[in-house]
Design a protein around this motif. Sequence first.
Motif, PDB file in Angstrom:
ATOM      1  N   UNK A  26       0.827  -1.189   0.000  1.00  0.00           N
ATOM      2  CA  UNK A  26       0.000   0.000   0.000  1.00  0.00           C
ATOM      3  C   UNK A  26       0.863   1.241   0.000  1.00  0.00           C
ATOM      4  N   UNK A  27       0.192   2.374   0.168  1.00  0.00           N
ATOM      5  CA  UNK A  27       0.914   3.638   0.257  1.00  0.00           C
ATOM      6  C   UNK A  27       0.465   4.366   1.520  1.00  0.00           C
ATOM      7  N   UNK A  28       1.329   5.243   1.992  1.00  0.00           N
ATOM      8  CA  UNK A  28       1.005   6.090   3.136  1.00  0.00           C
ATOM      9  C   UNK A  28       1.023   7.537   2.654  1.00  0.00           C
ATOM     10  N   UNK A  29      -0.127   8.193   2.805  1.00  0.00           N
ATOM     11  CA  UNK A  29      -0.258   9.568   2.326  1.00  0.00           C
ATOM     12  C   UNK A  29      -0.084  10.551   3.478  1.00  0.00           C
ATOM     13  N   UNK A  30       0.408  11.724   3.116  1.00  0.00           N
ATOM     14  CA  UNK A  30       0.474  12.824   4.067  1.00  0.00           C
ATOM     15  C   UNK A  30      -0.561  13.846   3.644  1.00  0.00           C
ATOM     16  N   UNK A  31      -1.499  14.150   4.560  1.00  0.00           N
ATOM     17  CA  UNK A  31      -2.586  15.063   4.216  1.00  0.00           C
ATOM     18  C   UNK A  31      -2.216  16.493   4.574  1.00  0.00           C
ATOM     19  N   UNK A  32      -2.520  17.400   3.688  1.00  0.00           N
ATOM     20  CA  UNK A  32      -2.216  18.802   3.929  1.00  0.00           C
ATOM     21  C   UNK A  32      -0.837  19.166   3.420  1.00  0.00           C
ATOM     22  N   UNK A  33      -0.450  20.411   3.703  1.00  0.00           N
ATOM     23  CA  UNK A  33       0.858  20.887   3.238  1.00  0.00           C
ATOM     24  C   UNK A  33       1.954  20.306   4.124  1.00  0.00           C
ATOM     25  N   UNK A  34       2.974  19.724   3.525  1.00  0.00           N
ATOM     26  CA  UNK A  34       4.054  19.171   4.359  1.00  0.00           C
ATOM     27  C   UNK A  34       4.803  20.295   5.074  1.00  0.00           C
ATOM     28  N   UNK A  35       5.264  20.035   6.281  1.00  0.00           N
ATOM     29  CA  UNK A  35       6.000  21.078   7.004  1.00  0.00           C
ATOM     30  C   UNK A  35       7.326  21.374   6.305  1.00  0.00           C
ATOM     31  N   UNK A  36       7.675  22.643   6.266  1.00  0.00           N
ATOM     32  CA  UNK A  36       8.979  23.028   5.711  1.00  0.00           C
ATOM     33  C   UNK A  36       9.995  22.956   6.842  1.00  0.00           C
ATOM     34  N   UNK A  37      10.770  21.893   6.854  1.00  0.00           N
ATOM     35  CA  UNK A  37      11.717  21.694   7.949  1.00  0.00           C
ATOM     36  C   UNK A  37      13.059  22.312   7.572  1.00  0.00           C
ATOM     37  N   UNK A  38      13.506  23.229   8.408  1.00  0.00           N
ATOM     38  CA  UNK A  38      14.801  23.867   8.164  1.00  0.00           C
ATOM     39  C   UNK A  38      15.912  22.871   8.442  1.00  0.00           C
ATOM     40  N   UNK A  39      17.015  22.972   7.709  1.00  0.00           N
ATOM     41  CA  UNK A  39      18.161  22.117   8.024  1.00  0.00           C
ATOM     42  C   UNK A  39      18.613  22.365   9.467  1.00  0.00           C
ATOM     43  N   UNK A  40      19.182  21.331  10.064  1.00  0.00           N
ATOM     44  CA  UNK A  40      19.669  21.458  11.439  1.00  0.00           C
ATOM     45  C   UNK A  40      21.132  21.884  11.387  1.00  0.00           C
ATOM     46  N   UNK A  41      21.402  23.010  12.037  1.00  0.00           N
ATOM     47  CA  UNK A  41      22.770  23.513  12.047  1.00  0.00           C
ATOM     48  C   UNK A  41      23.643  22.618  12.930  1.00  0.00           C
ATOM     49  N   UNK A  57      12.768  14.424  10.013  1.00  0.00           N
ATOM     50  CA  UNK A  57      11.655  13.982  10.855  1.00  0.00           C
ATOM     51  C   UNK A  57      10.373  13.731  10.076  1.00  0.00           C
ATOM     52  N   UNK A  58      10.036  14.624   9.153  1.00  0.00           N
ATOM     53  CA  UNK A  58       8.815  14.430   8.345  1.00  0.00           C
ATOM     54  C   UNK A  58       9.197  14.624   6.885  1.00  0.00           C
ATOM     55  N   UNK A  59       9.234  13.526   6.142  1.00  0.00           N
ATOM     56  CA  UNK A  59       9.595  13.596   4.729  1.00  0.00           C
ATOM     57  C   UNK A  59       8.378  13.246   3.888  1.00  0.00           C
ATOM     58  N   UNK A  60       7.724  14.285   3.381  1.00  0.00           N
ATOM     59  CA  UNK A  60       6.522  14.105   2.573  1.00  0.00           C
ATOM     60  C   UNK A  60       6.726  14.816   1.240  1.00  0.00           C
TER      61      UNK A  60
END
Length: 218
Positions: A26-41, A57-60
């Motif tokens: 199957x597939x796993x969907x992410x609903x809504x706009x994916x979070x824009x995660x800033x790179x970790x310094x 952490x959240x790759x959509x």
Amino acid sequence: MNRQVLALAASLALVPTGSLAGDLRGVVRFQGAPPALAPIETTKERAVCGDSVPDEAVQATGGMLRNVVVVVKGAPAPPPGKGVLDQRTCRYVPHVQALPVGSTLDVVNGDPTLHNVHGYLGQATAFNLAMPSKDARLSRQLKKPGLVVVRCDVHAWMSAYVWVVEGPAGVTGADGAYAIPGIPPGTYEVTAWHEKLGERQGKATVPAEGAAVLDFAF
Ligand SMILES: [Cu+2]
């Protein structure tokens, strides 16, 4: 052969031999706009680690969610296998994996620096490995089921998740898809886990041949 023996032989012939098995995918969907995660310094050893590492952490992408662990409950676990946890530019590769209980995890240091690989099963330490040099390799058997959270005691931003599972399992790729082969036919509860987004439950009836399809959404 008497009648009883013949009847026994006939009933034994109907007992599944283990060769009957279907797939779950199957597939796993992410609903809504994916979070824009800033790179970790990064805060140290930038010659090895670079100035930053991606926040994984959240790759959509395209509405599909990566690194979701899907586990089939109540089905026999596949035999123990081997997993690899590599360390590359102060990141763990892969970020998320699932291994049958009893499997061996090979921890590799691909970086010319000290990493301390600390695996936690709940509050308890599952393993704690100092790896001072490049290409160092240590193996640990994963004897207890559960989620092993891996952190580096040197580089606080490093994290990985190793699910030690008691049933057949798969992990979604960048396309959000998973596939779990070799499940005996039957109806099963299925759990989908994501490190930040929690759990979803589902149910699937796996056929003796072919595949059942079960999608999830977070
Ligand atoms: Cu480290």
